[in-house]
Design a protein around this motif. Structure first.
Motif, mmCIF file in Angstrom:
data_model
loop_
_atom_site.group_PDB
_atom_site.id
_atom_site.type_symbol
_atom_site.label_atom_id
_atom_site.label_comp_id
_atom_site.label_asym_id
_atom_site.label_seq_id
_atom_site.Cartn_x
_atom_site.Cartn_y
_atom_site.Cartn_z
ATOM 1 N N PHE A 21 -8.014 -3.539 -1.044
ATOM 2 C CA PHE A 21 -7.655 -2.696 0.087
ATOM 3 C C PHE A 21 -7.245 -3.551 1.285
ATOM 4 N N GLY A 22 -6.084 -4.133 1.195
ATOM 5 C CA GLY A 22 -5.609 -5.005 2.266
ATOM 6 C C GLY A 22 -4.476 -4.389 3.047
ATOM 7 N N ALA A 23 -3.583 -5.224 3.523
ATOM 8 C CA ALA A 23 -2.514 -4.778 4.406
ATOM 9 C C ALA A 23 -1.640 -3.711 3.767
ATOM 10 N N GLY A 24 -1.176 -3.961 2.549
ATOM 11 C CA GLY A 24 -0.282 -3.018 1.900
ATOM 12 C C GLY A 24 -0.954 -1.695 1.628
ATOM 13 N N ASN A 25 -2.202 -1.738 1.215
ATOM 14 C CA ASN A 25 -2.921 -0.514 0.882
ATOM 15 C C ASN A 25 -3.131 0.358 2.107
ATOM 16 N N LEU A 26 -3.199 -0.242 3.259
ATOM 17 C CA LEU A 26 -3.468 0.500 4.483
ATOM 18 C C LEU A 26 -2.209 1.119 5.063
ATOM 19 N N ILE A 27 -1.087 0.423 5.038
ATOM 20 C CA ILE A 27 0.108 0.910 5.732
ATOM 21 C C ILE A 27 1.079 1.689 4.854
ATOM 22 N N PHE A 28 1.042 1.506 3.532
ATOM 23 C CA PHE A 28 2.026 2.171 2.687
ATOM 24 C C PHE A 28 1.692 3.624 2.344
ATOM 25 N N PRO A 29 0.439 4.007 2.069
ATOM 26 C CA PRO A 29 0.164 5.417 1.765
ATOM 27 C C PRO A 29 0.572 6.395 2.870
ATOM 28 N N PRO A 30 0.250 6.143 4.161
ATOM 29 C CA PRO A 30 0.698 7.091 5.191
ATOM 30 C C PRO A 30 2.223 7.194 5.267
ATOM 31 N N LYS A 182 10.017 8.021 -7.348
ATOM 32 C CA LYS A 182 10.551 6.685 -7.104
ATOM 33 C C LYS A 182 9.869 6.032 -5.912
ATOM 34 N N GLU A 183 9.683 6.783 -4.827
ATOM 35 C CA GLU A 183 9.041 6.218 -3.636
ATOM 36 C C GLU A 183 7.584 5.869 -3.909
ATOM 37 N N GLY A 184 6.913 6.694 -4.702
ATOM 38 C CA GLY A 184 5.534 6.374 -5.058
ATOM 39 C C GLY A 184 5.458 5.061 -5.812
ATOM 40 N N ILE A 185 6.387 4.853 -6.747
ATOM 41 C CA ILE A 185 6.416 3.631 -7.543
ATOM 42 C C ILE A 185 6.747 2.417 -6.677
ATOM 43 N N ILE A 186 7.787 2.539 -5.846
ATOM 44 C CA ILE A 186 8.212 1.420 -5.009
ATOM 45 C C ILE A 186 7.121 1.012 -4.027
ATOM 46 N N ASN A 187 6.472 2.002 -3.411
ATOM 47 C CA ASN A 187 5.382 1.682 -2.486
ATOM 48 C C ASN A 187 4.191 1.086 -3.221
ATOM 49 N N GLY A 188 3.984 1.515 -4.466
ATOM 50 C CA GLY A 188 2.923 0.911 -5.277
ATOM 51 C C GLY A 188 3.217 -0.549 -5.557
ATOM 52 N N TYR A 189 4.489 -0.868 -5.819
ATOM 53 C CA TYR A 189 4.885 -2.260 -6.006
ATOM 54 C C TYR A 189 4.526 -3.100 -4.770
ATOM 55 N N GLN A 190 4.798 -2.526 -3.600
ATOM 56 C CA GLN A 190 4.649 -3.293 -2.364
ATOM 57 C C GLN A 190 3.203 -3.726 -2.095
ATOM 58 N N LYS A 332 10.104 -8.299 8.174
ATOM 59 C CA LYS A 332 10.816 -9.342 7.442
ATOM 60 C C LYS A 332 10.111 -9.659 6.130
ATOM 61 N N ILE A 333 8.791 -9.746 6.172
ATOM 62 C CA ILE A 333 8.025 -10.058 4.965
ATOM 63 C C ILE A 333 8.196 -8.954 3.929
ATOM 64 N N ILE A 334 8.162 -7.687 4.364
ATOM 65 C CA ILE A 334 8.324 -6.559 3.446
ATOM 66 C C ILE A 334 9.714 -6.563 2.834
ATOM 67 N N SER A 335 10.735 -6.821 3.648
ATOM 68 C CA SER A 335 12.110 -6.808 3.141
ATOM 69 C C SER A 335 12.358 -7.922 2.127
ATOM 70 N N LEU A 341 9.352 -8.312 -5.908
ATOM 71 C CA LEU A 341 8.374 -7.487 -6.621
ATOM 72 C C LEU A 341 9.030 -6.576 -7.644
ATOM 73 N N SER A 342 10.254 -6.129 -7.354
ATOM 74 C CA SER A 342 10.971 -5.270 -8.296
ATOM 75 C C SER A 342 11.335 -6.009 -9.574
ATOM 76 N N VAL A 343 11.390 -7.325 -9.507
ATOM 77 C CA VAL A 343 11.647 -8.141 -10.703
ATOM 78 C C VAL A 343 10.345 -8.474 -11.423
ATOM 79 N N ILE A 344 9.341 -8.862 -10.665
ATOM 80 C CA ILE A 344 8.086 -9.335 -11.256
ATOM 81 C C ILE A 344 7.259 -8.202 -11.853
ATOM 82 N N PHE A 345 7.180 -7.072 -11.158
ATOM 83 C CA PHE A 345 6.271 -6.006 -11.562
ATOM 84 C C PHE A 345 6.531 -5.458 -12.966
#
Length: 426
Positions: A21-30, A182-190, A332-335, A341-345
């Motif tokens: 439950f770090g940075a991505g988990n906190l900002i991507f669900p909302p 699609k958005e659920g999947i992409i945000n899950g990747y992030q 910048k980090i997210i972009s 991540l779309s390649v690795i995941f």
């Protein structure tokens, strides 16, 4: 010790939850909830499956591989390739993306508002000095995170969620503005959580051993139960945060990025004090993630280099490197992270699922070729997005959901079954 203690399961489970439950988990669900509106639960479901669902599969697959390290998932790619893949994943995840993002997110979500004259360089320096100090002794990571940081984090987030449910900011929009799945999947990747499974296991294994669990069988059972506990907690927290985002889906929040949206939601619910509370939430969430990933990366690199890279040295070097990268800012980090991540995941998901059923797969080439096909398709889709003439990917089934790699991976696995393998693992 063969019998598991409830308090140990609780401590390790809370630690695993806190590191996930770090940075991505906190900002991507909302942010996901705002975009999907009335379809927020569908978006959250796929977010959860890609994030924690795959993470759980990866944890159990790692336990079944009998290799509780970063090389557990890619182990059947071959020893050398498994090491290369583990290093690539660990490096992309920890010092290059996830850990720097923790400091950038913390700064932009509260601390920059409370202290307008505070430079991100100064803040990041203090942040990573704390991370370095708390990570330098690996045996203390579980106790520090599980006993002190996690309870504060959970209480703060639950208070925010409850207030948002009792007194919602506004009505939920009737229609989604995006392709919800699609958005659920992409945000899950992030969130990058599944990629960090190996590092998380490495981070807590020292403390697990210290508590008297010496055999791999007992350690595996402890990790499995702790993972289930963490998964339940994450389901509740993620769902609540996604719902919070849905309550602003009909408002004028379209121009807000992930971090700004959560700050705005908090300010609407709690005013200025809410921003301060959110700053505390983010600080603890990101510190726990940074500590866990830094510890796991240092332990992994020390093991993969047979001790040539010392744990303490790696912790210090990684803290300095992450400090520099974090100053690029969260956007910048997210972009930069998105195409990587779309390649690795897809490759990681393919390996994890097949390793989960590894005992039924006698030919290692099933895993190798399936992973290769997933890599080729996911890389082609990303390159097509940058304008390269690889439009064939749009004709693949499930392409509209960013899942076009699934059928090729299945075909690759079937082809691999008929390719003789010199060294197979039962």
């Amino acid at each position: 010790m063969n019998n598991l203690k409830g308090k140990d399961i609780m401590a390790v489970g809370l630690t695993m939850f806190a590191i996930f439950f770090g940075a991505g988990n906190l900002i991507f669900p909302p942010y996901l909830g705002r975009m999907t509106g009335a379809e927020w639960f569908l978006g959250f479901f796929f977010f959860f499956i890609v994030d924690i669902g795959v993470s759980m599969i990866a944890i159990f697959a790692t336990i079944r591989s009998n290799d509780l390290s970063m090389t557990g998932i890619p182990s059947r790619l071959g020893k050398k390739m498994a090491t290369v893949v583990a290093i690539i994943i660990a490096t992309c995840l920890a010092p290059c993306l996830a850990v720097p993002r923790t400091a950038a997110t913390t700064f932009e979500m509260g601390w920059s508002q409370m202290f307008p004259s505070l430079s991100i360089w100064v803040f990041s320096f203090i942040f990573f000095a704390i991370v370095c100090f708390l990570t330098i002794r690996p045996s203390k990571v579980v106790d520090i995170v599980g006993n002190y940081l996690t309870p504060i984090l959970v209480i703060c987030v639950l208070v925010l969620i409850v207030l948002g449910i009792v007194d919602p900011i506004g009505p939920i929009a009737e229609e989604s503005t995006v392709v919800t799945i699609k958005e659920g999947i992409i945000n899950g990747y992030q969130t990058m959580d599944p990629l960090g499974v190996g590092l998380i296991i490495v981070a807590i294994m020292g403390a697990v051993t210290e508590k008297g669990y010496a055999t791999k069988d007992v350690q595996g059972r402890l990790l499995a139960r702790a993972a289930l506990l963490a998964g339940i907690l994450l389901f509740v927290i993620y769902g609540g945060l996604t719902h919070l985002g849905a309550t602003v889906s009909s408002g004028s929040y379209e121009d807000y990025n992930q971090a700004a949206l959560l700050v705005a939601i908090t300010e609407e619910l709690l005013g200025t004090w809410g921003v301060i509370m959110m700053a505390v939430i983010v600080l603890f969430a990101c510190l726990t993630t940074a500590i866990g990933l830094t510890s796991g990366f240092a332990g992994t690199l020390e093991k993969l280099t047979n001790g040539r890279c010392k744990y303490k040295t790696v912790v210090i070097v990684m803290s300095v490197f992450s400090f520099v990268v974090s100053n690029a800012g969260i956007d910048k980090i997210i972009s930069v992270a998105a195409p990587i991540l779309s390649v690795i995941f897809p490759c990681f998901i393919t390996m994890s699922v097949l390793m989960f059923f590894g005992k039924y797969i006698k030919n290692d080439n099933v895993i190798r070729v399936a992973t290769l096909f997933a890599f080729v398709i996911s890389l082609s889709e990303v390159l097509a997005g940058f304008g390269l003439p690889l439009t064939y990917t749009q004709y693949l089934p499930l392409h509209e959901y960013s899942l076009g790699w699934i059928l090729p991976a299945v075909i690759g696995g079937i082809i691999g079954k008929f390719i003789p393998c010199k060294q197979s693992e039962a």
